[in-house]
Scaffold this motif. Structure first.
Motif, PDB file in Angstrom:
ATOM      1  N   ALA A  80     -21.330   4.556   7.229  1.00  0.00           N
ATOM      2  CA  ALA A  80     -21.475   3.678   8.333  1.00  0.00           C
ATOM      3  C   ALA A  80     -21.786   2.273   7.837  1.00  0.00           C
ATOM      4  O   ALA A  80     -21.476   1.293   8.264  1.00  0.00           O
ATOM      5  N   ARG A  81     -22.359   1.889   6.323  1.00  0.00           N
ATOM      6  CA  ARG A  81     -22.428   0.687   5.983  1.00  0.00           C
ATOM      7  C   ARG A  81     -21.330  -0.170   5.973  1.00  0.00           C
ATOM      8  O   ARG A  81     -21.264  -1.199   6.254  1.00  0.00           O
ATOM      9  N   TYR A  82     -20.226   0.423   5.695  1.00  0.00           N
ATOM     10  CA  TYR A  82     -18.921  -0.008   5.662  1.00  0.00           C
ATOM     11  C   TYR A  82     -18.296  -0.151   6.950  1.00  0.00           C
ATOM     12  O   TYR A  82     -17.173  -1.041   7.188  1.00  0.00           O
ATOM     13  N   LEU A  83     -18.661   0.311   8.006  1.00  0.00           N
ATOM     14  CA  LEU A  83     -18.280   0.333   9.343  1.00  0.00           C
ATOM     15  C   LEU A  83     -18.925  -0.648   9.924  1.00  0.00           C
ATOM     16  O   LEU A  83     -18.474  -1.305  10.991  1.00  0.00           O
ATOM     17  N   GLU A  84     -20.164  -1.087   9.728  1.00  0.00           N
ATOM     18  CA  GLU A  84     -20.897  -2.189  10.380  1.00  0.00           C
ATOM     19  C   GLU A  84     -20.397  -3.481   9.931  1.00  0.00           C
ATOM     20  O   GLU A  84     -21.250  -3.979   9.225  1.00  0.00           O
ATOM     21  N   VAL A  85     -19.495  -3.910  10.216  1.00  0.00           N
ATOM     22  CA  VAL A  85     -19.193  -5.286   9.943  1.00  0.00           C
ATOM     23  C   VAL A  85     -18.560  -6.084  11.088  1.00  0.00           C
ATOM     24  O   VAL A  85     -18.314  -5.590  12.284  1.00  0.00           O
ATOM     25  N   GLY A  86     -18.385  -7.525  10.907  1.00  0.00           N
ATOM     26  CA  GLY A  86     -17.661  -8.436  11.981  1.00  0.00           C
ATOM     27  C   GLY A  86     -18.868  -8.450  13.035  1.00  0.00           C
ATOM     28  O   GLY A  86     -19.851  -7.983  13.222  1.00  0.00           O
ATOM     29  N   ASP A 125      -3.295   9.824   0.733  1.00  0.00           N
ATOM     30  CA  ASP A 125      -2.754   8.381   0.523  1.00  0.00           C
ATOM     31  C   ASP A 125      -3.977   7.417   1.178  1.00  0.00           C
ATOM     32  O   ASP A 125      -4.311   6.543   0.672  1.00  0.00           O
ATOM     33  N   GLU A 126      -4.306   7.969   2.369  1.00  0.00           N
ATOM     34  CA  GLU A 126      -5.017   6.929   3.280  1.00  0.00           C
ATOM     35  C   GLU A 126      -6.309   6.877   2.768  1.00  0.00           C
ATOM     36  O   GLU A 126      -7.100   5.900   2.529  1.00  0.00           O
ATOM     37  N   VAL A 127      -7.033   8.062   2.275  1.00  0.00           N
ATOM     38  CA  VAL A 127      -8.364   8.127   1.739  1.00  0.00           C
ATOM     39  C   VAL A 127      -8.565   7.136   0.326  1.00  0.00           C
ATOM     40  O   VAL A 127      -9.156   6.599  -0.049  1.00  0.00           O
ATOM     41  N   TRP A 128      -7.105   7.582  -0.407  1.00  0.00           N
ATOM     42  CA  TRP A 128      -7.010   6.767  -1.508  1.00  0.00           C
ATOM     43  C   TRP A 128      -7.295   5.433  -1.434  1.00  0.00           C
ATOM     44  O   TRP A 128      -7.807   4.606  -2.339  1.00  0.00           O
ATOM     45  N   ARG A 129      -6.552   4.801  -0.544  1.00  0.00           N
ATOM     46  CA  ARG A 129      -6.358   3.335  -0.077  1.00  0.00           C
ATOM     47  C   ARG A 129      -7.794   2.871   0.029  1.00  0.00           C
ATOM     48  O   ARG A 129      -8.404   1.804  -0.328  1.00  0.00           O
ATOM     49  N   SER A 130      -8.515   3.686   1.065  1.00  0.00           N
ATOM     50  CA  SER A 130     -10.016   3.217   1.504  1.00  0.00           C
ATOM     51  C   SER A 130     -10.808   3.193   0.406  1.00  0.00           C
ATOM     52  O   SER A 130     -11.827   2.527   0.181  1.00  0.00           O
ATOM     53  N   LYS A 131     -10.647   4.331  -0.577  1.00  0.00           N
ATOM     54  CA  LYS A 131     -11.678   4.383  -1.831  1.00  0.00           C
ATOM     55  C   LYS A 131     -11.363   3.019  -2.662  1.00  0.00           C
ATOM     56  O   LYS A 131     -12.170   2.360  -3.195  1.00  0.00           O
ATOM     57  N   GLU A 132      -9.854   2.682  -2.935  1.00  0.00           N
ATOM     58  CA  GLU A 132      -9.735   1.250  -3.644  1.00  0.00           C
ATOM     59  C   GLU A 132     -10.137   0.055  -3.184  1.00  0.00           C
ATOM     60  O   GLU A 132     -10.726  -0.713  -3.794  1.00  0.00           O
ATOM     61  N   LYS A 133      -9.922  -0.169  -1.569  1.00  0.00           N
ATOM     62  CA  LYS A 133     -10.502  -0.959  -0.995  1.00  0.00           C
ATOM     63  C   LYS A 133     -11.915  -1.198  -0.914  1.00  0.00           C
ATOM     64  O   LYS A 133     -12.294  -2.285  -1.310  1.00  0.00           O
ATOM     65  N   HIS A 134     -12.625  -0.283  -0.615  1.00  0.00           N
ATOM     66  CA  HIS A 134     -14.035  -0.332  -0.709  1.00  0.00           C
ATOM     67  C   HIS A 134     -14.810  -0.142  -2.007  1.00  0.00           C
ATOM     68  O   HIS A 134     -16.250  -0.235  -1.885  1.00  0.00           O
ATOM     69  N   LYS A 135     -14.129   0.253  -2.916  1.00  0.00           N
ATOM     70  CA  LYS A 135     -14.720   0.644  -4.207  1.00  0.00           C
ATOM     71  C   LYS A 135     -15.775   1.820  -4.118  1.00  0.00           C
ATOM     72  O   LYS A 135     -16.996   1.496  -4.375  1.00  0.00           O
ATOM     73  N   VAL A 136     -15.424   3.052  -3.227  1.00  0.00           N
ATOM     74  CA  VAL A 136     -16.355   3.936  -3.079  1.00  0.00           C
ATOM     75  C   VAL A 136     -15.949   5.384  -3.511  1.00  0.00           C
ATOM     76  O   VAL A 136     -14.897   5.426  -3.957  1.00  0.00           O
ATOM     77  N   THR A 137     -16.710   6.348  -3.285  1.00  0.00           N
ATOM     78  CA  THR A 137     -16.404   7.678  -3.877  1.00  0.00           C
ATOM     79  C   THR A 137     -15.063   8.305  -2.860  1.00  0.00           C
ATOM     80  O   THR A 137     -15.030   7.811  -1.685  1.00  0.00           O
ATOM     81  N   LEU A 138     -14.440   9.143  -3.055  1.00  0.00           N
ATOM     82  CA  LEU A 138     -13.485   9.715  -2.136  1.00  0.00           C
ATOM     83  C   LEU A 138     -14.061  10.380  -0.898  1.00  0.00           C
ATOM     84  O   LEU A 138     -13.649  10.303   0.237  1.00  0.00           O
TER      85      LEU A 138
END
Ligand code: NAD
Length: 438
Positions: free
Chosen positions: A16-22, A409-422
């Motif tokens: 949720a921390r990463y979704l609560e933006v903007g 692919d989508e999960v991996w991109r999200s992991k790289e973008k946010h620098k989080v675990t899978l």
């Protein structure tokens, strides 16, 4: 024992921390609040006629967690430890899982508090039909679509769909024809036997999907894996539907499966198990009945017995929990030696253990991605029933691979973008999809 629903909520909070933006912050926050409780909880008590003539009352649940993306979808578990919190957690994870692989389905789950191993075949049938009588008004092809889970299988799904058909026709004006039986009745439950409206490829789908996810993840991890150019070793906890098929498929694809187990314990054959022979042996004598099988031969000198606890800590490259929740905890996580944990069971790792594994550099491929192959082919079954179609097994597996590869692919991109675990990355992808439609 860690409460699986609390674990699920901790996972939600992390994403949720990463979704609560903007500037949507408040709005998103409110939506996330809604995802902390199920939309509906159905609790049933139903009578079952036992072989001795007596009637016993059983307790069951169906939790309909969220239907933002489509009809509720999720399996039915028969187990003595089924509880409301467990079913709630499993239904929440179903919502997340369907969203990770981008299916137009919501999350649900069912369970009956029972030890099916002590029931006769007839009692099991009576129990399955009794549970269906308890929940049938609340399910349906466009409402809620159950499937198998722990201790339930295609045969049980066939009894349930047959009972649903009886109840539906007795209590409504619906006349069953060849044309409407698929869309109106069969599409109510997936995981049916193939000759009763099931899909080709459903029984092995969870294992197959897990293999596709593992292969896609290993390709991305490639340079980071310590063991290269040699057979990766695998230990699997749980040798039921999911554990057996992933063991079989991985060993057919060049991996070395060295250990498998059931609820009583497991076998460890360092040189690599013959999965088929081990399954044959298990059926006759139980895994612990000397099933140390190599090259079609089972011999006591080939291996040794391990407890489930020991299996989890074996020196292998890939560890696959494929049994129940809360198997990897803060107690044993420091001793896990695998480089990759592929979560085929739902909720096998507690949040504390997750942190420990992450700090140790162990890659955890989360359940909501790793085992989503089952619900994906369940969705294909539902589509086939709705359209009165039958797909070839090759088509099913091809479509399954496309879905799983895209999700990785989508999960991996999200992991790289946010620098989080899978896991957090998969939650961000999934919850993002749900919020966008709320
Ligand atoms: P199953 O009943 O076919 O097999 C479960 C296996 O786990 C059995 O071998 C059992 O002996 C073993 N087991 C039970 N308790 C154990 C314990 N404490 N330690 C070690 N082994 C134990 O069930 P399944 O369908 O293979 O499901 C296994 C897991 O996979 C569950 O977490 C389930 O929710 C999850 N899952 C299943 C599917 C599916 O399509 N069947 C899909 C997604 C996820």
């Amino acid at each position: 024992m860690s409460n699986p629903f609390n674990n699920a909520m901790e996972q939600l909070a992390k994403a949720a921390r990463y979704l609560e933006v903007g500037n949507e912050r408040l709005e998103v926050g409110k939506k996330i609040e809604l995802l902390k409780q199920p939309e509906r909880i159905i609790q049933v008590y139903f009578p079952v006629k036992m072989d001795n003539g007596q009637v016993k009352i059983f307790e069951g649940y169906r939790v309909q967690f969220n239907s933002t993306l489509g009809p509720y979808k999720g399996g039915i578990r028969f187990h003595p430890q089924v509880s409301m919190d467990e079913v709630k957690a499993l239904s929440f994870w179903m919502m997340v899982k369907c969203a990770v692989v981008d299916l137009p389905l919501g999350g649900g789950k069912g369970g009956v508090v029972v030890d099916p191993k002590v029931l006769s075949e007839k009692e099991l049938e009576n129990l399955s039909r009794g549970y269906m009588r308890g929940i049938w008004r609340d399910i349906g092809p466009l409402v809620d679509v159950p499937a198998p889970d722990v201790n339930t299988n295609p045969k049980i799904m066939a009894w349930m769909v047959d009972e649903y058909k009886k109840l539906k026709t007795q209590n409504s004006k619906l006349k069953i024809t060849k044309k409407n039986e698929g869309p109106e009745i069969l599409a109510t439950i997936t995981g049916k036997p193939v000759d009763k409206g099931g899909s080709q490829g459903r029984t092995e789908a969870t294992g197959m999907g897990g293999m596709y996810v593992l292969l896609a993840t290993l390709a991305k991890l490639n340079s980071k894996l310590k063991t290269q150019n040699s057979k990766l070793t695998v230990a699997i906890e749980g040798f039921g539907n999911v554990g057996y098929f992933i063991a079989k498929l991985l060993s057919e694809n060049g991996f070395k499966v060295v250990a498998v187990s059931d609820s009583r314990g497991g076998v460890y054959v360092k040189e690599g198990l013959d999965v088929e022979a081990t399954m044959e042996c298990k059926k006759k004598k139980g895994v612990l009945g000397g099933c140390y099988c190599r090259g079609g031969v089972c011999d006591l000198s080939y291996g040794k017995t391990v407890t489930n606890k020991e299996l989890l800590e074996l020196p292998v490259d890939i560890l696959i929990p494929a049994a129940l929740e809360n198997q990897i905890t803060k107690e044993n996580a420091p001793r896990i030696k695998a480089q990759v944990v592929l979560e085929m069971a739902n909720g096998p790792t507690t949040p504390e253990a997750d942190e420990i594994l992450h700090k140790k550099g162990i890659v955890v491929v989360p359940d909501i991605l790793a085992n989503a192959g089952g619900v994906t082919v369940s969705y294909f079954e539902w589509v086939q029933n709705r359209r009165n179609e039958r797909w070839e097994v090759g088509d099913v597996n091809k479509k399954l691979k496309q879905v799983m590869d895209k999700a990785v692919d989508e999960v991996w991109r999200s992991k790289e973008k946010h620098k989080v675990t899978l896991r957090v990355a998969a939650f961000i992808v999934a919850i993002g999809r749900v919020l966008a439609k709320m």
